[in-house]
Write a protein that holds these residues in place. Structure first.
Motif, mmCIF file in Angstrom:
data_model
loop_
_atom_site.group_PDB
_atom_site.id
_atom_site.type_symbol
_atom_site.label_atom_id
_atom_site.label_comp_id
_atom_site.label_asym_id
_atom_site.label_seq_id
_atom_site.Cartn_x
_atom_site.Cartn_y
_atom_site.Cartn_z
ATOM 1 N N GLY A 76 62.412 43.467 43.955
ATOM 2 C CA GLY A 76 61.637 43.086 45.132
ATOM 3 C C GLY A 76 60.654 41.983 44.790
ATOM 4 N N HIS A 77 59.637 41.832 45.628
ATOM 5 C CA HIS A 77 58.683 40.733 45.456
ATOM 6 C C HIS A 77 57.563 41.124 44.493
ATOM 7 C CE1 HIS A 77 57.092 43.345 48.575
ATOM 8 N NE2 HIS A 77 55.877 42.869 48.294
ATOM 9 N N GLY A 78 57.055 40.136 43.781
ATOM 10 C CA GLY A 78 55.907 40.339 42.904
ATOM 11 C C GLY A 78 56.298 40.562 41.456
ATOM 12 N N ASP A 79 55.273 40.713 40.633
ATOM 13 C CA ASP A 79 55.451 40.910 39.194
ATOM 14 C C ASP A 79 55.476 42.409 38.891
ATOM 15 O OD1 ASP A 79 55.403 38.175 38.292
ATOM 16 O OD2 ASP A 79 53.265 38.143 38.739
ATOM 17 N N TYR A 80 56.654 42.960 38.651
ATOM 18 C CA TYR A 80 56.740 44.375 38.299
ATOM 19 C C TYR A 80 58.119 44.689 37.744
ATOM 20 C CZ TYR A 80 59.664 45.457 42.383
ATOM 21 O OH TYR A 80 60.693 45.503 43.290
ATOM 22 N N TYR A 81 58.214 45.843 37.104
ATOM 23 C CA TYR A 81 59.480 46.409 36.658
ATOM 24 C C TYR A 81 59.537 47.876 37.060
ATOM 25 C CZ TYR A 81 60.140 42.395 33.519
ATOM 26 O OH TYR A 81 60.311 41.147 33.005
ATOM 27 N N THR A 82 60.754 48.405 37.144
ATOM 28 C CA THR A 82 60.956 49.844 37.173
ATOM 29 C C THR A 82 61.671 50.240 35.889
ATOM 30 O OG1 THR A 82 63.088 49.643 38.303
ATOM 31 C CG2 THR A 82 61.131 49.930 39.693
ATOM 32 N N ILE A 83 61.419 51.441 35.419
ATOM 33 C CA ILE A 83 62.191 51.984 34.299
ATOM 34 C C ILE A 83 63.585 52.304 34.822
ATOM 35 C CG2 ILE A 83 62.377 53.910 32.674
ATOM 36 C CD1 ILE A 83 59.242 54.046 32.829
ATOM 37 N N VAL A 84 64.616 51.898 34.078
ATOM 38 C CA VAL A 84 66.003 52.070 34.537
ATOM 39 C C VAL A 84 66.789 52.835 33.485
ATOM 40 C CG1 VAL A 84 68.083 50.916 35.371
ATOM 41 C CG2 VAL A 84 65.835 49.862 35.757
ATOM 42 N N LEU A 85 67.399 53.946 33.890
ATOM 43 C CA LEU A 85 68.206 54.779 33.000
ATOM 44 C C LEU A 85 69.626 54.846 33.546
ATOM 45 C CD1 LEU A 85 65.646 57.689 32.490
ATOM 46 C CD2 LEU A 85 65.975 55.671 31.032
ATOM 47 N N ALA A 86 70.615 54.707 32.655
ATOM 48 C CA ALA A 86 72.016 54.612 33.080
ATOM 49 C C ALA A 86 72.842 55.731 32.467
ATOM 50 C CB ALA A 86 72.602 53.257 32.688
ATOM 51 N N MET A 139 47.594 46.929 48.159
ATOM 52 C CA MET A 139 46.949 45.727 48.683
ATOM 53 C C MET A 139 45.647 45.426 47.947
ATOM 54 S SD MET A 139 45.728 44.818 52.578
ATOM 55 C CE MET A 139 47.390 44.584 53.167
ATOM 56 N N ASN A 140 45.483 44.163 47.582
ATOM 57 C CA ASN A 140 44.226 43.696 46.992
ATOM 58 C C ASN A 140 44.068 42.230 47.350
ATOM 59 O OD1 ASN A 140 42.072 42.864 45.325
ATOM 60 N ND2 ASN A 140 42.527 44.496 43.867
ATOM 61 N N LEU A 141 43.097 41.929 48.191
ATOM 62 C CA LEU A 141 42.918 40.574 48.700
ATOM 63 C C LEU A 141 41.983 39.732 47.847
ATOM 64 C CD1 LEU A 141 42.695 41.373 52.527
ATOM 65 C CD2 LEU A 141 44.694 40.760 51.163
ATOM 66 N N VAL A 142 41.508 40.278 46.730
ATOM 67 C CA VAL A 142 40.631 39.528 45.825
ATOM 68 C C VAL A 142 41.480 39.033 44.653
ATOM 69 C CG1 VAL A 142 38.571 39.593 44.390
ATOM 70 C CG2 VAL A 142 38.688 40.993 46.475
ATOM 71 N N PRO A 143 41.748 37.722 44.561
ATOM 72 C CA PRO A 143 42.680 37.223 43.550
ATOM 73 C C PRO A 143 42.361 37.660 42.128
ATOM 74 C CG PRO A 143 42.236 35.500 45.150
ATOM 75 C CD PRO A 143 41.304 36.637 45.470
ATOM 76 N N ASP A 144 41.089 37.603 41.722
ATOM 77 C CA ASP A 144 40.745 37.972 40.347
ATOM 78 C C ASP A 144 41.020 39.451 40.083
ATOM 79 O OD1 ASP A 144 40.011 35.403 39.731
ATOM 80 O OD2 ASP A 144 37.850 35.741 39.933
ATOM 81 N N GLU A 145 40.761 40.294 41.074
ATOM 82 C CA GLU A 145 41.023 41.726 40.906
ATOM 83 C C GLU A 145 42.523 42.005 40.832
ATOM 84 O OE1 GLU A 145 39.116 43.936 43.972
ATOM 85 O OE2 GLU A 145 37.081 43.388 43.356
ATOM 86 N N LEU A 146 43.293 41.334 41.674
ATOM 87 C CA LEU A 146 44.744 41.533 41.650
ATOM 88 C C LEU A 146 45.337 41.019 40.346
ATOM 89 C CD1 LEU A 146 47.311 42.466 43.030
ATOM 90 C CD2 LEU A 146 47.399 40.282 44.254
ATOM 91 N N GLU A 147 44.830 39.890 39.872
ATOM 92 C CA GLU A 147 45.300 39.365 38.594
ATOM 93 C C GLU A 147 44.998 40.338 37.464
ATOM 94 O OE1 GLU A 147 45.219 35.058 36.505
ATOM 95 O OE2 GLU A 147 43.237 35.960 36.805
ATOM 96 N N ALA A 148 43.805 40.917 37.468
ATOM 97 C CA ALA A 148 43.443 41.879 36.431
ATOM 98 C C ALA A 148 44.327 43.120 36.499
ATOM 99 C CB ALA A 148 41.972 42.266 36.570
ATOM 100 N N ALA A 149 44.646 43.558 37.715
ATOM 101 C CA ALA A 149 45.516 44.726 37.877
ATOM 102 C C ALA A 149 46.916 44.443 37.345
ATOM 103 C CB ALA A 149 45.579 45.131 39.344
ATOM 104 N N ASN A 150 47.428 43.238 37.599
ATOM 105 C CA ASN A 150 48.751 42.871 37.093
ATOM 106 C C ASN A 150 48.756 42.794 35.569
ATOM 107 O OD1 ASN A 150 50.158 42.730 39.515
ATOM 108 N ND2 ASN A 150 49.586 40.605 39.893
ATOM 109 N N HIS A 151 47.681 42.236 34.984
ATOM 110 C CA HIS A 151 47.601 42.184 33.522
ATOM 111 C C HIS A 151 47.565 43.596 32.929
ATOM 112 C CE1 HIS A 151 47.431 37.940 32.572
ATOM 113 N NE2 HIS A 151 46.515 37.731 33.511
ATOM 114 N N ALA A 152 46.819 44.491 33.563
ATOM 115 C CA ALA A 152 46.749 45.871 33.078
ATOM 116 C C ALA A 152 48.105 46.548 33.181
ATOM 117 C CB ALA A 152 45.702 46.649 33.871
ATOM 118 N N ARG A 153 48.823 46.279 34.257
ATOM 119 C CA ARG A 153 50.149 46.871 34.448
ATOM 120 C C ARG A 153 51.114 46.367 33.374
ATOM 121 N NH1 ARG A 153 50.483 45.617 39.493
ATOM 122 N NH2 ARG A 153 49.299 47.491 40.037
#
Length: 355
Positions: free
Chosen positions: A131-141, A215-229
């Protein structure tokens, strides 16, 4: 006393494993070839007083999973390829809110509506987020019914540990085949610990109210959340690195295959070994994180690799990344719902080896 072996369809074994893992809520929508899973959950979830809803659409189902998961309940959905595409927005929301969930894709052929026969053409979608954005799901086969049950059961605890959705990527053959399976011990959902991040129970748990959202409309906060993820993703890569090897140490050519293709490749391996050909099999079980390091080690030992897939070639890109130019990588695939035979795969490896 050990659990007896039961003869079950893959779809049914996934459902029973989810029930035994303490799944509290299932939300789904019918689509072939995973309908037996939805039907199984309809019967057994309601019989245990748990939540089952056949939603009005795949979009509704995945958003119901979001709601149930935000309360701390073990929640699950399942579908097949086009249905999982419709769920991608909701999966992105789950990842953006750091919510656990189990999502099962019993994949069919495509693109588009395609057909109802098995396929592995959803690899890119599964392992690249989808989907959209920077993320992964764990995938098991899984490669069979026992594997499907075991991985589904474990997926709930993995998802909760890392607060990341876990995707079980099967295919129509694994969903429809019947094999003997030994099922895991059931967990009572009432015995599971409450989640400190979940909504509700703020007063009795003595903590502030939680607001679960992506949802996070504050760019710096969203960026920090993505880095933490992404820092958490690096820890996941160290924790989850699963694969199976057969006869790789002395092999000149190593099949790389997952799921149904790995079963076919194992048959081709046995045919090759019977003729004195040094062939091995490397089966990734975690498709994300992908076991790059071990494949790189094998490449440095001079192995050649033949990727066998039920697609036009998607996993081969991860194999090439792992090998990083250290060894040749070849491809053999069938698509459109066709399943390669072990004779076809044997003929291809024999051709590569000049036999």
């Amino acid at each position: 006393m050990a659990e007896e072996i039961r003869l079950m369809k893959g779809n049914e074994a996934i459902g029973e494993a989810a029930v035994r893992a303490g799944c509290r809520a299932y939300f789904g929508y019918p689509i072939t070839p995973q309908n037996e899973l939805t039907a199984y959950m309809a019967k057994h979830m309601l019989a245990k007083g748990r939540t089952f809803i056949q939603a009005e659409s795949e979009v509704a189902a995945i958003n119901m999973v979001f709601g149930a998961s935000s309360t701390g309940a073990r929640a699950m959905t399942s579908s097949s390829s086009p249905g999982v595409s419709l769920k991608q927005e909701g999966i992105s929301y789950l990842c953006g809110a750091d919510l656990p969930a189990v999502i099962v894709n019993v994949a069919r052929s495509g693109p588009g509506l395609g057909g109802i026969s098995p396929s592995q053409g959803d690899y890119f979608q599964a392992t690249r987020g989808g989907g959209h954005g920077d993320y992964y799901t764990i995938v098991l086969a899984p490669k069979g019914v026992q594997d499907a049950a075991d991985l589904t059961y474990e997926a709930f605890s993995i998802s909760e540990k890392w607060r990341v959705p876990v995707l079980i990527l099967a295919d129509g053959l694994i969903g429809q085949m019947m094999e003997g399976v030994v099922l895991p011990e059931p967990i009572d959902p009432a015995t599971l610990p409450r989640k400190p991040w979940a909504v509700g129970h703020a007063v009795e748990m003595g903590r502030p109210y939680n607001h679960v959202t992506s949802m996070n409309l504050v760019p710096d906060e969203l960026e920090a959340a993505n880095h933490a993820r992404y820092a958490r993703y690096e820890l996941i890569k160290k924790d989850i690195n699963r694969y199976e090897e057969i006869d790789v140490e002395d092999a000149d050519v190593v099949f790389v295959a997952y799921g149904t293709s790995a079963r076919v490749s194992h048959g081709a391996l046995q045919m090759a070994r019977a003729k004195g050909m040094k062939v091995g099999l490397f089966r990734p079980i975690s498709l994300w994180p992908f076991p790059y390091a071990r494949l790189h080690e094998l490449a440095e030992k001079g192995k050649r690799f033949l990727c066998v897939e039920m697609s036009m070639g998607q996993m081969i890109e991860d194999v090439r990344l792992a090998v990083n130019g250290k060894a040749p990588v070849y491809f053999y695939g069938r698509c459109g719902g066709n399943i390669p035979s072990q004779e076809e795969v044997f003929a291809e490896v024999a051709r590569l080896m000049g036999k």
